[in-house]
Design an enzyme around this catalytic site. Structure first.
Site, short mmCIF file in Angstrom:
data_model
loop_
_atom_site.label_atom_id
_atom_site.label_comp_id
_atom_site.label_asym_id
_atom_site.label_seq_id
_atom_site.Cartn_x
_atom_site.Cartn_y
_atom_site.Cartn_z
N THR A 195 0.82 -1.22 0.00
CA THR A 195 0.00 0.00 0.00
C THR A 195 0.86 1.26 0.00
O THR A 195 0.46 2.27 -0.60
CB THR A 195 -0.98 0.02 1.19
OG1 THR A 195 -0.25 -0.02 2.43
CG2 THR A 195 -1.94 -1.16 1.12
N TYR A 229 1.92 12.32 6.45
CA TYR A 229 2.80 11.64 5.50
C TYR A 229 3.95 12.52 5.04
O TYR A 229 5.04 12.03 4.74
CB TYR A 229 1.99 11.08 4.33
CG TYR A 229 1.34 9.78 4.71
CD1 TYR A 229 2.11 8.64 4.93
CD2 TYR A 229 -0.03 9.69 4.91
CE1 TYR A 229 1.52 7.44 5.33
CE2 TYR A 229 -0.62 8.50 5.30
CZ TYR A 229 0.16 7.38 5.51
OH TYR A 229 -0.42 6.21 5.91
N VAL A 240 -3.37 5.46 0.47
CA VAL A 240 -4.79 5.07 0.55
C VAL A 240 -4.89 3.56 0.82
O VAL A 240 -5.48 2.80 0.05
CB VAL A 240 -5.56 5.47 -0.73
CG1 VAL A 240 -5.82 6.96 -0.75
CG2 VAL A 240 -4.81 5.03 -1.99
N HIS A 241 -4.30 3.14 1.94
CA HIS A 241 -4.19 1.72 2.27
C HIS A 241 -5.47 0.94 1.96
O HIS A 241 -5.46 -0.06 1.24
CB HIS A 241 -3.91 1.54 3.77
CG HIS A 241 -2.71 2.23 4.29
ND1 HIS A 241 -1.43 1.73 4.14
CD2 HIS A 241 -2.58 3.37 5.02
CE1 HIS A 241 -0.57 2.53 4.73
NE2 HIS A 241 -1.24 3.53 5.28
N ASP A 242 -6.57 1.39 2.57
CA ASP A 242 -7.80 0.60 2.55
C ASP A 242 -8.45 0.56 1.17
O ASP A 242 -9.09 -0.44 0.80
CB ASP A 242 -8.78 1.16 3.58
CG ASP A 242 -8.25 1.04 5.00
OD1 ASP A 242 -7.40 0.17 5.23
OD2 ASP A 242 -8.68 1.82 5.86
#
Length: 314
Positions: A195, A229, A240-242
């Protein structure tokens, strides 16, 4: 035929993008959203989910609150990356919900949705795995109704909360071990190793904000997340990991996976919450956890932008 989808979430800025991606994708039928403690306490994750549902015009989708703490041991601290309310302090910029949270708890809602489904359901847990562990422990017969879990969590070579542990798994290691190691539900794990590589830049966000009022509202939630970040990774953008995990649920195979044997460190040493991936050729237990380690990065970002830019006005 669409894929029935349940998202278990702790919104969270990247969770907001993940929910929006699901709402914008005709390949999936969003059956329900369940909330869990995580980035912020349960009351906040649930309030955020309700406001995001209103923003996305999906008041038809039930939102049910779940676990407010880990299975066994307290969560040491919350995430600071998402701001005090989980949405960079910008929750109030989202529409007021017109429908309250579902009176059912998260596990009950998931149980009833699975029981009613006429085809396998994909569940995408993008927060701590407490609700999913409780579901599988209380209703093992329903495992046959789950087509796949697509879990955002863990790190193969790096952590983001400790040197070795990623936030979602670290928040409730006992639940994570139950789901990822002890259960036999087909599971794809989307770790931070990948990610982080899928991060989107400030220019990408500015372009998205110009596409619609909904796009602008989503980008408006990123202020404190962007600052985090910039500070910790020197990145002029966000991870935008998810949304990466939801992309895999929408378009299976958009991420390249490798099967590994894995375990989860539930000790109280410095590696608590760390994913332990066995990359030896000969292992004691079968390699049954599909770990996403690669993708076409530009293709993935284009897919995210295409879908999110298709959202209408708020």
């Amino acid at each position: 035929m669409t894929t029935p989808l349940i998202i278990d979430t702790d919104p969270g800025v990247d969770d907001a993008f993940a929910l929006a991606l699901a709402a914008a994708s005709p390949e999936v039928e969003l059956l329900g959203v369940t909330t869990v403690f995580g980035n912020v306490p349960l009351a906040d994750t649930t309030a955020n989910a309700l406001r995001l549902r209103a923003l996305l015009g999906r008041e038809d989708v039930p939102v049910a609150a779940g676990a407010d703490r880990p299975l066994v041991h307290p969560q040491p601290h919350l995430s600071s990356a998402h701001g005090s309310d989980g949405l960079s302090g910008a929750r109030g910029t989202l529409p007021e919900p017109t429908r309250a949270a579902d009176p059912r708890d998260a596990v009950t809602l998931m149980r009833e949705l699975l029981e009613a489904a006429d085809r396998p359901v994909t569940i995408v847990p993008i927060g701590p795995l407490t609700n999913i562990a409780l579901l599988l422990a209380a209703h093992p017969r329903l495992k046959a109704k789950i087509g796949r879990l697509v879990v955002m969590g863990g790190g193969v070579d790096v952590g983001n909360t400790t040197p070795s542990a990623e936030f979602n798994l670290w928040s409730d290691p006992e639940a994570a071990r139950r789901v990822l190691v002890e259960e036999d539900v087909p599971t794809t794990l989307v770790p931070v190793d990948l990610t982080h590589r899928c991060a989107v830049g400030a220019g990408w966000l500015a372009d998205l904000a110009r596409t619609s009022a909904t796009g602008a509202a989503l980008v408006g939630l990123t202020g404190e997340y962007l600052a985090t970040y910039r500070r910790i990774l020197g990145l002029d953008g966000i991870v935008v990991h998810d949304a990466v995990a939801v992309a895999e649920a929408i378009r299976p195979g958009i991420l390249a996976t490798t099967a590994f044997a894995a375990d989860l460190d539930c000790s109280f040493g410095p590696n608590r919450g760390a994913l332990v991936v066995d990359r030896r050729r000969e292992v004691e237990r079968p390699p049954d956890l599909d770990v996403a380690l690669d993708t076409d990065l530009d293709g993935l970002r284009s897919f995210l932008f295409e879908r999110l830019s298709s959202l209408g006005g708020a």
